[in-house]
Design a protein around this motif. Structure first.
Motif, PDB file in Angstrom:
ATOM      1  N   ILE A  47      50.882  34.846  37.624  1.00  7.02           N
ATOM      2  CA  ILE A  47      50.222  35.128  36.350  1.00  7.02           C
ATOM      3  C   ILE A  47      49.234  34.011  36.016  1.00  7.02           C
ATOM      4  N   ALA A  48      49.631  32.792  36.256  1.00  2.19           N
ATOM      5  CA  ALA A  48      48.791  31.634  35.931  1.00  2.19           C
ATOM      6  C   ALA A  48      48.276  30.986  37.213  1.00  2.19           C
ATOM      7  N   GLY A  49      47.498  31.717  37.979  1.00  3.39           N
ATOM      8  CA  GLY A  49      46.955  31.148  39.200  1.00  3.39           C
ATOM      9  C   GLY A  49      46.036  32.122  39.901  1.00  3.39           C
ATOM     10  N   ALA A  50      45.195  31.577  40.756  1.00  2.00           N
ATOM     11  CA  ALA A  50      44.217  32.406  41.441  1.00  2.00           C
ATOM     12  C   ALA A  50      44.593  32.675  42.893  1.00  2.00           C
ATOM     13  N   ILE A  51      45.511  31.894  43.437  1.00  2.00           N
ATOM     14  CA  ILE A  51      45.868  32.022  44.840  1.00  2.00           C
ATOM     15  C   ILE A  51      47.265  32.624  44.948  1.00  2.00           C
ATOM     16  N   SER A  89      56.880  35.752  36.452  1.00  2.00           N
ATOM     17  CA  SER A  89      55.997  34.830  37.167  1.00  2.00           C
ATOM     18  C   SER A  89      54.775  35.474  37.816  1.00  2.00           C
ATOM     19  N   TYR A  90      54.830  36.758  38.106  1.00  2.00           N
ATOM     20  CA  TYR A  90      53.779  37.376  38.912  1.00  2.00           C
ATOM     21  C   TYR A  90      53.147  38.572  38.206  1.00  2.00           C
ATOM     22  N   VAL A  91      51.931  38.882  38.602  1.00  2.00           N
ATOM     23  CA  VAL A  91      51.138  39.957  37.991  1.00  2.00           C
ATOM     24  C   VAL A  91      51.729  41.320  38.360  1.00  2.00           C
ATOM     25  N   ILE A  92      52.032  42.106  37.338  1.00  2.00           N
ATOM     26  CA  ILE A  92      52.522  43.469  37.545  1.00  2.00           C
ATOM     27  C   ILE A  92      51.320  44.365  37.802  1.00  2.00           C
TER      28      ILE A  92
END
Length: 159
Positions: A47-51, A89-92
């Motif tokens: 969610i808070a990151g590009a990689i 933690s991760y993009v749904i």
């Protein structure tokens, strides 16, 4: 008599062409992905990151891919990562659409995965955006640790 020969030739040619087309779609271009290879590494977009960050995958990995299309990737595996931690933690992924796998790749049932995603029995996450132009990799995870990955067209493919 000549008409029967011509008609028979057309029918036999059509049957052979149909069998060749079926073989090409189901078997010809697919190859197995080795569990220890770089292709078997599945990432998730934080969610808070590009990689994308690597996802923990057990040795139960099964995967297929083909050079003929970026949409042919499919994988089945187990992950020890909890669904609660993943959702925080991760993009749904908003519009997951599992695509059918070849009939011989038994572990991946696109219609069941799609129905489970709609019913809330599994959650889909963005693995990698634009893994190929206009194609995203998506991972569906179940509460028991079963996970499935595929690639599907994204919004930029429509343009």
């Amino acid at each position: 008599m000549n008409g029967k020969i011509v008609a028979g030739t057309i029918v036999i040619t059509a049957l052979l062409a149909g069998m060749a087309l079926y073989y090409a779609q189901e078997y010809a271009y697919f190859r197995a992905i080795e569990p220890a290879s770089a292709e078997a590494e599945i990432g998730l977009q934080p969610i808070a990151g590009a990689i994308a960050e690597p996802m923990l995958v057990t040795s139960d990995f099964e995967g297929v891919d083909a050079n003929s299309s970026p949409l042919r990737f499919r994988a089945c595996f187990m992950t020890p990562m909890s669904l609660a931690m993943l959702t925080e933690s991760y993009v749904i992924y908003e519009k997951p659409t599992p695509l059918n796998a070849p009939s011989w790749f038994d572990c991946f049932d696109a219609s069941l995965i799609g129905a489970d995603l709609e019913a809330g029995k599994a959650v889909a996450f963005l693995s990698e955006e634009n893994i190929a132009p206009g194609v995203d990799r998506v991972v569906a995870v179940y509460p028991d640790g079963r996970a499935y990955a595929w690639q599907q067209l994204n919004e930029s493919a429509d343009k």
